[in-house]
Design a protein around this motif. Sequence first.
Motif, PDB file in Angstrom:
ATOM      1  N   UNK A  43       0.832  -1.207   0.000  1.00  0.00           N
ATOM      2  CA  UNK A  43       0.000   0.000   0.000  1.00  0.00           C
ATOM      3  C   UNK A  43       0.862   1.250   0.000  1.00  0.00           C
ATOM      4  N   UNK A  44       1.868   1.282   0.877  1.00  0.00           N
ATOM      5  CA  UNK A  44       2.708   2.475   0.976  1.00  0.00           C
ATOM      6  C   UNK A  44       3.603   2.637  -0.250  1.00  0.00           C
ATOM      7  N   UNK A  45       3.950   1.536  -0.901  1.00  0.00           N
ATOM      8  CA  UNK A  45       4.742   1.662  -2.122  1.00  0.00           C
ATOM      9  C   UNK A  45       3.929   2.334  -3.225  1.00  0.00           C
ATOM     10  N   UNK A  46       2.622   2.084  -3.264  1.00  0.00           N
ATOM     11  CA  UNK A  46       1.778   2.776  -4.249  1.00  0.00           C
ATOM     12  C   UNK A  46       1.622   4.257  -3.912  1.00  0.00           C
ATOM     13  N   UNK A  47       1.525   4.575  -2.645  1.00  0.00           N
ATOM     14  CA  UNK A  47       1.461   5.991  -2.234  1.00  0.00           C
ATOM     15  C   UNK A  47       2.762   6.692  -2.620  1.00  0.00           C
ATOM     16  N   UNK A  48       3.886   6.034  -2.346  1.00  0.00           N
ATOM     17  CA  UNK A  48       5.179   6.614  -2.729  1.00  0.00           C
ATOM     18  C   UNK A  48       5.328   6.705  -4.241  1.00  0.00           C
ATOM     19  N   UNK A  49       4.757   5.747  -4.975  1.00  0.00           N
ATOM     20  CA  UNK A  49       4.813   5.800  -6.442  1.00  0.00           C
ATOM     21  C   UNK A  49       4.086   7.039  -6.961  1.00  0.00           C
ATOM     22  N   UNK A  50       2.954   7.354  -6.376  1.00  0.00           N
ATOM     23  CA  UNK A  50       2.222   8.567  -6.770  1.00  0.00           C
ATOM     24  C   UNK A  50       3.081   9.799  -6.503  1.00  0.00           C
ATOM     25  N   UNK A  51       3.718   9.836  -5.337  1.00  0.00           N
ATOM     26  CA  UNK A  51       4.595  10.966  -5.015  1.00  0.00           C
ATOM     27  C   UNK A  51       5.789  11.039  -5.961  1.00  0.00           C
ATOM     28  N   UNK A  52       6.378   9.887  -6.279  1.00  0.00           N
ATOM     29  CA  UNK A  52       7.536   9.869  -7.182  1.00  0.00           C
ATOM     30  C   UNK A  52       7.150  10.417  -8.545  1.00  0.00           C
ATOM     31  N   UNK A  53       6.038   9.959  -9.075  1.00  0.00           N
ATOM     32  CA  UNK A  53       5.622  10.459 -10.386  1.00  0.00           C
ATOM     33  C   UNK A  53       5.222  11.926 -10.331  1.00  0.00           C
ATOM     34  N   UNK A  54       4.584  12.340  -9.242  1.00  0.00           N
ATOM     35  CA  UNK A  54       4.168  13.741  -9.111  1.00  0.00           C
ATOM     36  C   UNK A  54       5.356  14.690  -9.052  1.00  0.00           C
ATOM     37  N   UNK A  55       6.470  14.225  -8.532  1.00  0.00           N
ATOM     38  CA  UNK A  55       7.647  15.089  -8.428  1.00  0.00           C
ATOM     39  C   UNK A  55       8.638  14.859  -9.569  1.00  0.00           C
ATOM     40  N   UNK A  56       8.716  13.647 -10.081  1.00  0.00           N
ATOM     41  CA  UNK A  56       9.742  13.346 -11.092  1.00  0.00           C
ATOM     42  C   UNK A  56       9.364  13.821 -12.490  1.00  0.00           C
ATOM     43  N   UNK A  57       8.112  13.786 -12.849  1.00  0.00           N
ATOM     44  CA  UNK A  57       7.739  14.228 -14.198  1.00  0.00           C
ATOM     45  C   UNK A  57       8.088  15.703 -14.399  1.00  0.00           C
ATOM     46  N   UNK A  58       7.657  16.611 -13.511  1.00  0.00           N
ATOM     47  CA  UNK A  58       8.104  17.999 -13.703  1.00  0.00           C
ATOM     48  C   UNK A  58       9.585  18.198 -13.415  1.00  0.00           C
ATOM     49  N   UNK A  59      10.152  17.397 -12.506  1.00  0.00           N
ATOM     50  CA  UNK A  59      11.580  17.529 -12.207  1.00  0.00           C
ATOM     51  C   UNK A  59      12.456  17.131 -13.379  1.00  0.00           C
TER      52      UNK A  59
END
Length: 166
Positions: A43-59
């Motif tokens: 569950x937490x890996x999916x939450x972190x995946x959302x955060x990773x994509x939310x920050x990495x795409x614009x980054x």
Amino acid sequence: MTLSQLFQSISENPWPITIYFLALPVIAWVVGQVANGSRDVKFWSYIYAILVYAVCIPGVFAVTLNIYLFLFERQSIWQADIVLQFLPVISMAITLMLIKSKIPFTVIPGFGKISGFLTLIAALIGVMWFFDRIHLVAFTYVPFSVILIGFVLTLIAIRFAWSKLF
């Protein structure tokens, strides 16, 4: 709307995007505190995946934009827009460090895709910069397939180096 118009609009009202990029590391820290000691890693890996994509795409876009502007357009560092060119990269670095301190990247779904995409972008920019610098005009009997194989081997070498680096 062009990219220039979008950047102009963001520059006129930078607060929404500033709050977004400042909130992502804070959210990563809060999720890390809430998930501390939890046994539900999936569950937490999916939450972190959302955060990773939310920050990495614009980054990643900001890193690519910076490389393009500084190498090809010869933009001065003094002309850089802090909100659009530096804040996404700083937010990405801090967020990824916070996430890595709580969970390994191998557990996060799709993280390998981002690093592969970044490797591809780096290789393409490197090759474009190389050809931009040498101003090479050559008449050659080398078939295009050999050039393509050389490019693929360069991508494989960069990917191997990237995996050894991280």
